[in-house]
Design a protein around this motif. Structure first.
Motif, PDB file in Angstrom:
ATOM      1  N   LYS A 110       5.279   3.621 -16.503  1.00  0.00           N
ATOM      2  CA  LYS A 110       5.239   2.676 -15.385  1.00  0.00           C
ATOM      3  C   LYS A 110       5.105   3.165 -14.141  1.00  0.00           C
ATOM      4  CE  LYS A 110       6.546  -0.779 -17.980  1.00  0.00           C
ATOM      5  NZ  LYS A 110       5.454  -1.885 -18.179  1.00  0.00           N
ATOM      6  N   ARG A 111       4.395   2.495 -13.159  1.00  0.00           N
ATOM      7  CA  ARG A 111       4.118   2.846 -11.942  1.00  0.00           C
ATOM      8  C   ARG A 111       5.304   3.441 -11.367  1.00  0.00           C
ATOM      9  NH1 ARG A 111       1.899  -2.494  -9.394  1.00  0.00           N
ATOM     10  NH2 ARG A 111       1.189  -2.760 -11.420  1.00  0.00           N
ATOM     11  N   GLY A 112       5.487   4.360 -10.426  1.00  0.00           N
ATOM     12  CA  GLY A 112       6.533   4.885  -9.632  1.00  0.00           C
ATOM     13  C   GLY A 112       7.434   5.869 -10.417  1.00  0.00           C
ATOM     14  N   ASP A 113       6.785   5.999 -11.846  1.00  0.00           N
ATOM     15  CA  ASP A 113       7.766   7.068 -12.602  1.00  0.00           C
ATOM     16  C   ASP A 113       7.532   8.369 -12.007  1.00  0.00           C
ATOM     17  OD1 ASP A 113       7.751   9.116 -15.062  1.00  0.00           O
ATOM     18  OD2 ASP A 113       8.975   7.243 -15.561  1.00  0.00           O
ATOM     19  N   THR A 114       8.280   9.356 -12.140  1.00  0.00           N
ATOM     20  CA  THR A 114       8.196  10.586 -11.882  1.00  0.00           C
ATOM     21  C   THR A 114       7.172  11.550 -12.230  1.00  0.00           C
ATOM     22  OG1 THR A 114      10.820  10.850 -11.652  1.00  0.00           O
ATOM     23  CG2 THR A 114       9.642  12.738 -11.677  1.00  0.00           C
ATOM     24  N   GLU A 115       6.873  11.262 -13.579  1.00  0.00           N
ATOM     25  CA  GLU A 115       5.651  11.937 -13.856  1.00  0.00           C
ATOM     26  C   GLU A 115       4.371  11.368 -13.296  1.00  0.00           C
ATOM     27  OE1 GLU A 115       3.722  12.474 -18.679  1.00  0.00           O
ATOM     28  OE2 GLU A 115       5.503  11.186 -18.361  1.00  0.00           O
ATOM     29  N   ILE A 116       4.273  10.300 -13.048  1.00  0.00           N
ATOM     30  CA  ILE A 116       2.989   9.724 -12.460  1.00  0.00           C
ATOM     31  C   ILE A 116       2.963  10.252 -10.938  1.00  0.00           C
ATOM     32  CG2 ILE A 116       2.025   7.596 -11.553  1.00  0.00           C
ATOM     33  CD1 ILE A 116       1.413   8.168 -14.713  1.00  0.00           C
ATOM     34  N   ARG A 117       4.208  10.393 -10.255  1.00  0.00           N
ATOM     35  CA  ARG A 117       4.280  10.751  -9.001  1.00  0.00           C
ATOM     36  C   ARG A 117       3.826  12.081  -8.724  1.00  0.00           C
ATOM     37  NH1 ARG A 117       9.412   7.752  -8.516  1.00  0.00           N
ATOM     38  NH2 ARG A 117      10.331   9.819  -8.106  1.00  0.00           N
ATOM     39  N   ALA A 118       4.286  12.897  -9.889  1.00  0.00           N
ATOM     40  CA  ALA A 118       3.944  14.512  -9.658  1.00  0.00           C
ATOM     41  C   ALA A 118       2.475  14.484  -9.829  1.00  0.00           C
ATOM     42  CB  ALA A 118       4.450  15.008 -10.716  1.00  0.00           C
ATOM     43  N   LEU A 119       1.750  13.688 -10.440  1.00  0.00           N
ATOM     44  CA  LEU A 119       0.173  13.579 -10.468  1.00  0.00           C
ATOM     45  C   LEU A 119      -0.351  13.020  -9.217  1.00  0.00           C
ATOM     46  CD1 LEU A 119      -0.135  12.637 -14.092  1.00  0.00           C
ATOM     47  CD2 LEU A 119      -0.338  14.969 -13.277  1.00  0.00           C
ATOM     48  N   LYS A 120      -0.670  13.818  -8.082  1.00  0.00           N
ATOM     49  CA  LYS A 120      -1.123  13.450  -6.944  1.00  0.00           C
ATOM     50  C   LYS A 120      -2.550  12.766  -6.778  1.00  0.00           C
ATOM     51  CE  LYS A 120       2.714  15.049  -4.958  1.00  0.00           C
ATOM     52  NZ  LYS A 120       3.785  14.069  -4.406  1.00  0.00           N
ATOM     53  N   SER A 121      -3.197  13.194  -7.886  1.00  0.00           N
ATOM     54  CA  SER A 121      -4.678  12.801  -7.878  1.00  0.00           C
ATOM     55  C   SER A 121      -4.694  11.267  -8.677  1.00  0.00           C
ATOM     56  CB  SER A 121      -5.332  13.702  -8.755  1.00  0.00           C
ATOM     57  OG  SER A 121      -5.095  13.830 -10.149  1.00  0.00           O
ATOM     58  N   LEU A 122      -3.642  10.862  -9.092  1.00  0.00           N
ATOM     59  CA  LEU A 122      -3.581   9.453  -9.787  1.00  0.00           C
ATOM     60  C   LEU A 122      -3.433   8.199  -8.575  1.00  0.00           C
ATOM     61  CD1 LEU A 122      -2.171   9.803 -13.358  1.00  0.00           C
ATOM     62  CD2 LEU A 122      -4.381   9.754 -12.656  1.00  0.00           C
ATOM     63  N   PRO A 123      -3.827   7.311  -8.564  1.00  0.00           N
ATOM     64  CA  PRO A 123      -3.442   5.958  -7.661  1.00  0.00           C
ATOM     65  C   PRO A 123      -1.943   5.800  -8.166  1.00  0.00           C
ATOM     66  CG  PRO A 123      -5.645   5.803  -8.255  1.00  0.00           C
ATOM     67  CD  PRO A 123      -5.072   6.984  -9.331  1.00  0.00           C
ATOM     68  N   GLN A 124      -1.313   5.430  -7.401  1.00  0.00           N
ATOM     69  CA  GLN A 124       0.546   5.116  -7.716  1.00  0.00           C
ATOM     70  C   GLN A 124       0.667   3.550  -7.719  1.00  0.00           C
ATOM     71  OE1 GLN A 124       2.609   7.891  -8.045  1.00  0.00           O
ATOM     72  NE2 GLN A 124       0.516   8.756  -7.955  1.00  0.00           N
ATOM     73  N   ASN A 125      -0.472   2.828  -7.612  1.00  0.00           N
ATOM     74  CA  ASN A 125      -0.176   1.269  -7.807  1.00  0.00           C
ATOM     75  C   ASN A 125      -0.355   0.695  -9.079  1.00  0.00           C
ATOM     76  OD1 ASN A 125      -2.753   1.614  -7.829  1.00  0.00           O
ATOM     77  ND2 ASN A 125      -3.365   0.176  -6.241  1.00  0.00           N
ATOM     78  N   CYS A 126      -0.277   1.515 -10.148  1.00  0.00           N
ATOM     79  CA  CYS A 126      -0.518   0.790 -11.508  1.00  0.00           C
ATOM     80  C   CYS A 126       0.098   1.585 -12.493  1.00  0.00           C
ATOM     81  CB  CYS A 126      -1.997   0.499 -11.798  1.00  0.00           C
ATOM     82  SG  CYS A 126      -2.844   2.261 -11.940  1.00  0.00           S
ATOM     83  N   ASP A 127       0.293   0.785 -13.839  1.00  0.00           N
ATOM     84  CA  ASP A 127       1.003   1.616 -15.195  1.00  0.00           C
ATOM     85  C   ASP A 127      -0.192   2.480 -15.538  1.00  0.00           C
ATOM     86  OD1 ASP A 127       3.397  -0.028 -14.482  1.00  0.00           O
ATOM     87  OD2 ASP A 127       2.635  -1.172 -15.809  1.00  0.00           O
ATOM     88  N   TYR A 128       0.397   3.215 -16.390  1.00  0.00           N
ATOM     89  CA  TYR A 128      -0.582   4.402 -17.285  1.00  0.00           C
ATOM     90  C   TYR A 128      -0.202   4.333 -18.664  1.00  0.00           C
ATOM     91  CZ  TYR A 128      -2.608   6.000 -12.722  1.00  0.00           C
ATOM     92  OH  TYR A 128      -3.348   5.817 -11.659  1.00  0.00           O
TER      93      TYR A 128
END
Length: 407
Positions: A316-334
């Motif tokens: 889900k967006r905002g998850d710690t794992e996604i926030r750590a990946l700075k090159s990814l947009p943070q406004n969607c799920d993955y």
């Protein structure tokens, strides 16, 4: 809260000046006042006192209202100018107002003066507000013109880039044609003639001759593989991308069927954990799964059966794992898919180099291939607006982590 105003009073009669000030104070007007009666003092206070309003007697022995008004006009500063007199006469007052004087008040009726003062101050404030708005509009217009010019430039650059990409695609298509026909046809003939020689003339050749033919056959096979990989890479760059919401199980089964002989030979185990459907370009993702599984089979230990695990998750967006990946947009799920194996792995310093085209970490004689497989995988992930990371551990295996936005 009412703002206090500064009044400059041109008056030579102290009693009249005091009466006028008391009348203004009686009305509740907040003000400070300076009284002058000479030209020199008037000019001095006009610059130093910076009045909000000027009240002037019409006629004095050394100076008069008309001269004072002309001085104010020359400054270009729109200070309200009200004449207060008992001798000017209505006709003269009207003429002065036509010339630009703000208003006229009679000393015989000072009760009307506060209202005239308030109205004059308000009119000037409104004029200033309009000027500020006009200046703001001018500034915004200038900014819009600059932004419009920038937009025109960007559009021109986009058109230029689109033309460049179109030309590049044409070149890639031309390369595809050459690779498919002009390069592969001679290679097929070389391989065919070598096979004939090996079948018909092997008995007549020396040991070195047979060895050299084997080398030619091996080189031709490698060249054929390189061309096939280059074709695959160029194809994923140029072919139109049609996305489909797809179950990965049939794709995985198809890939395992194609690699069946190697899987059986190496006694490999391939397990899929929670494969979730995803919106992908199907033929590209089939190539991705094929390349990653064949890579894991190739770089396995002799005598140790390969164990390959494929897992998928929704992050889900905002998850710690996604926030750590700075090159990814943070406004969607993955959508996350991981490929793990227990093969030979590699040192962490090569985590990025493994995706470089033609990059080979190990010598050719130990492991076959062209160095294109993982470059193709990375390109496919980028086509899906995602990223891929490799995490190798020498002699313990490799994990490939893929993140693709869900849109």
């Amino acid at each position: 809260m009412q703002k206090s105003i500064k009044i400059l009073l041109l008056e030579d009669n102290p009693a009249d000046a005091d009466l006028l000030a008391r009348q203004l104070a009686k009305s509740g007007l907040l003000f400070s006042i300076e009284v002058v009666e000479t030209r020199e003092k008037f000019v001095e206070l006009l610059n130093s006192f910076c009045p909000d309003l000027i009240l002037s007697d019409y006629s004095m022995p050394s100076f008069n209202a008309l001269s004072a008004f002309n001085i104010v006009k020359e400054t270009g500063n729109p200070i309200p100018f009200i004449i207060v007199s008992g001798t000017i006469g209505e006709e003269n007052a009207v003429n002065l107002i036509k010339d630009g004087v703000t208003d006229f008040a009679s000393k015989n009726n000072l009760a009307a003066l506060p209202q005239k003062v308030n109205r004059a101050i308000k009119e000037v404030a409104e004029i200033q507000e309009k000027k500020d708005i006009l200046e703001k509009l001018k500034s915004q217009t200038a900014s819009l013109l600059i932004a419009n010019e920038e937009l025109i430039f960007q559009n021109e650059e986009k058109e230029k880039r689109a033309t460049e990409l179109l030309n590049a695609n044409k070149e890639l298509l031309a390369f595809n044609y050459i690779s498919s026909h002009d390069l592969q046809e001679p290679l097929r003939k070389i391989q065919t003639f070598i096979s004939i020689l090996m079948a018909d003339e092997k008995a007549n050749l020396t040991a070195n001759g047979v060895k050299n033919l084997d080398r030619i056959q091996s080189s031709a096979t490698r060249m054929r593989g390189l061309i096939d990989d280059l074709l695959a890479f160029s194809r994923i760059s140029t072919v139109d991308r049609e996305y489909e919401f797809t179950d990965l199980h049939p794709i995985l089964n198809d890939v395992q069927s194609e690699l069946k002989d190697v899987i059986i030979e190496k006694k490999a185990t391939i397990s899929a954990v929670g494969l979730l459907p995803v919106n992908i370009v199907v033929f590209q993702f089939r190539q991705l799964i094929y390349n990653l599984i064949s890579n894991a089979l190739k770089f396995s230990f002799t005598g140790r059966p390969p164990v390959i695990t494929i897992e998928t998750h929704i992050i889900k967006r905002g998850d710690t794992e996604i926030r750590a990946l700075k090159s990814l947009p943070q406004n969607c799920d993955y959508w996350n898919i991981n490929f793990s194996d227990n093969g030979i792995g590699f040192e962490a310093q090569f985590n990025e180099r493994v995706f470089v085209m033609f990059e080979r970490l190990l010598p050719n004689e130990n492991y076959s291939g062209t160095g294109m497989g993982l470059a193709i995988v990375k390109k496919i992930v980028e086509n899906h607006n995602g990223i891929i990371r490799a995490k190798g551990e020498l002699n313990k295996g490799t994990t490939f982590e893929i993140y693709i936005p869900i849109v």
